[in-house]
Design an enzyme around this catalytic site. Sequence first.
Site, PDB file in Angstrom:
ATOM      1  N   LYS A  10       6.095  10.356   0.610  1.00  0.00           N
ATOM      2  CA  LYS A  10       7.243  10.146   1.500  1.00  0.00           C
ATOM      3  C   LYS A  10       7.588  11.434   2.276  1.00  0.00           C
ATOM      4  O   LYS A  10       7.087  12.518   1.944  1.00  0.00           O
ATOM      5  CB  LYS A  10       8.428   9.662   0.657  1.00  0.00           C
ATOM      6  N   TYR A  50       9.286  -2.400   3.343  1.00  0.00           N
ATOM      7  CA  TYR A  50      10.299  -2.506   2.285  1.00  0.00           C
ATOM      8  C   TYR A  50      11.081  -3.825   2.356  1.00  0.00           C
ATOM      9  O   TYR A  50      12.231  -3.882   1.912  1.00  0.00           O
ATOM     10  CB  TYR A  50      11.263  -1.320   2.381  1.00  0.00           C
ATOM     11  N   PHE A  58      20.985   0.060  -0.923  1.00  0.00           N
ATOM     12  CA  PHE A  58      20.328   1.303  -0.513  1.00  0.00           C
ATOM     13  C   PHE A  58      19.358   1.105   0.652  1.00  0.00           C
ATOM     14  O   PHE A  58      18.688   2.044   1.065  1.00  0.00           O
ATOM     15  CB  PHE A  58      19.606   1.945  -1.709  1.00  0.00           C
ATOM     16  N   ARG A  86       1.108   3.986 -11.242  1.00  0.00           N
ATOM     17  CA  ARG A  86       2.551   3.820 -11.490  1.00  0.00           C
ATOM     18  C   ARG A  86       2.994   4.720 -12.641  1.00  0.00           C
ATOM     19  O   ARG A  86       4.065   5.330 -12.592  1.00  0.00           O
ATOM     20  CB  ARG A  86       2.879   2.351 -11.804  1.00  0.00           C
ATOM     21  N   THR A  92      11.568   5.420 -10.947  1.00  0.00           N
ATOM     22  CA  THR A  92      12.118   5.501  -9.587  1.00  0.00           C
ATOM     23  C   THR A  92      13.151   6.622  -9.460  1.00  0.00           C
ATOM     24  O   THR A  92      13.154   7.370  -8.481  1.00  0.00           O
ATOM     25  CB  THR A  92      12.787   4.150  -9.220  1.00  0.00           C
ATOM     26  N   ARG A 103       7.201  12.461 -10.119  1.00  0.00           N
ATOM     27  CA  ARG A 103       8.651  12.555  -9.875  1.00  0.00           C
ATOM     28  C   ARG A 103       9.314  13.426 -10.933  1.00  0.00           C
ATOM     29  O   ARG A 103      10.265  14.159 -10.638  1.00  0.00           O
ATOM     30  CB  ARG A 103       9.254  11.150  -9.855  1.00  0.00           C
ATOM     31  N   ASN A 113      12.381  10.318  -3.517  1.00  0.00           N
ATOM     32  CA  ASN A 113      11.633  10.410  -4.780  1.00  0.00           C
ATOM     33  C   ASN A 113      10.132  10.616  -4.567  1.00  0.00           C
ATOM     34  O   ASN A 113       9.309  10.201  -5.385  1.00  0.00           O
ATOM     35  CB  ASN A 113      11.926   9.186  -5.655  1.00  0.00           C
ATOM     36  N   HIS A 116       5.629   6.628  -3.172  1.00  0.00           N
ATOM     37  CA  HIS A 116       5.676   5.197  -3.465  1.00  0.00           C
ATOM     38  C   HIS A 116       4.297   4.783  -3.961  1.00  0.00           C
ATOM     39  O   HIS A 116       3.295   5.313  -3.505  1.00  0.00           O
ATOM     40  CB  HIS A 116       6.005   4.419  -2.179  1.00  0.00           C
ATOM     41  N   GLU A 127       1.224  -4.498   1.219  1.00  0.00           N
ATOM     42  CA  GLU A 127       1.473  -3.149   1.740  1.00  0.00           C
ATOM     43  C   GLU A 127       0.260  -2.623   2.515  1.00  0.00           C
ATOM     44  O   GLU A 127       0.415  -1.929   3.529  1.00  0.00           O
ATOM     45  CB  GLU A 127       1.823  -2.208   0.574  1.00  0.00           C
TER      46      GLU A 127
HETATM   47  P1  CMP Z   1      10.095   3.039  -4.039  1.00  0.00           P
HETATM   48  O1  CMP Z   1       9.306   3.006  -5.311  1.00  0.00           O
HETATM   49  O2  CMP Z   1       9.384   3.437  -2.798  1.00  0.00           O
HETATM   50  O3  CMP Z   1      10.779   1.602  -3.800  1.00  0.00           O
HETATM   51  C1  CMP Z   1      12.038   1.433  -3.174  1.00  0.00           C
HETATM   52  C2  CMP Z   1      12.713   2.719  -2.847  1.00  0.00           C
HETATM   53  O4  CMP Z   1      14.103   2.620  -2.568  1.00  0.00           O
HETATM   54  C3  CMP Z   1      12.643   3.640  -4.048  1.00  0.00           C
HETATM   55  O5  CMP Z   1      11.313   4.066  -4.263  1.00  0.00           O
HETATM   56  C4  CMP Z   1      13.642   4.712  -3.622  1.00  0.00           C
HETATM   57  O6  CMP Z   1      13.070   5.625  -2.706  1.00  0.00           O
HETATM   58  C5  CMP Z   1      14.702   3.898  -2.844  1.00  0.00           C
HETATM   59  N1  CMP Z   1      15.965   3.726  -3.569  1.00  0.00           N
HETATM   60  C6  CMP Z   1      17.143   4.261  -3.208  1.00  0.00           C
HETATM   61  N2  CMP Z   1      18.115   3.921  -4.045  1.00  0.00           N
HETATM   62  C7  CMP Z   1      17.565   3.135  -4.985  1.00  0.00           C
HETATM   63  C8  CMP Z   1      18.083   2.450  -6.126  1.00  0.00           C
HETATM   64  N3  CMP Z   1      19.364   2.521  -6.469  1.00  0.00           N
HETATM   65  N4  CMP Z   1      17.199   1.730  -6.869  1.00  0.00           N
HETATM   66  C9  CMP Z   1      15.888   1.636  -6.505  1.00  0.00           C
HETATM   67  N5  CMP Z   1      15.353   2.262  -5.415  1.00  0.00           N
HETATM   68  C10 CMP Z   1      16.187   3.006  -4.665  1.00  0.00           C
END
Ligand code: CMP
Length: 133
Positions: A10, A50, A58, A86, A92, A103, A113, A116, A127
């Site tokens: 990211k 997304y 969010f 993963r 996350t 992470r 974070n 992805h 995707e």
């Molecule tokens: P990702 O695994 O890319 O999938 C969805 C993304 O939403 C997650 O990583 C975060 O970057 C973002 N995000 C922001 N807030 C939240 C939240 N509360 N729960 C989950 N994902 C979040």
Amino acid sequence: MTERTLIVIKPDGVRRGLIGKILSRFERKGFKIVELKMFKMSREKAEEFYSVHKGKHFFNELIDFITSGPVVAAVLEGRNAIEVVRLMIGSTDSSKALPGTIRGDFGLEITENLIHASDSLESYKREYKVIFE
Ligand code: CMP
């Protein structure tokens, strides 16, 4: 089973100069990088990428963030790639991600974070289409 998965480093990971460090972890583990691309996501692509999070609290913050600078997308190939990658990226919420995960070792935030990774074969197929086709 040899399979493929997709990762996206990211904008925070790119801004912080972590592209090499992150990709090298996957290579060190034994994954092959079979496709690699650096680009800036348009809002349209980001909302498509997304789409499962549309309507969540969010979502807007996430779209602003993911379009805020270049990202690096890669397709990784190897044994049980989806599950192993993963595990390697961690939870996350980076503040809860275990040390030893990407992470867990490099971040503290939720939205920002770093990376992805596809969470299932269905997600990977969807995707991949959004990013590489
Ligand atoms: P990702 O695994 O890319 O999938 C969805 C993304 O939403 C997650 O990583 C975060 O970057 C973002 N995000 C922001 N807030 C939240 C939240 N509360 N729960 C989950 N994902 C979040």
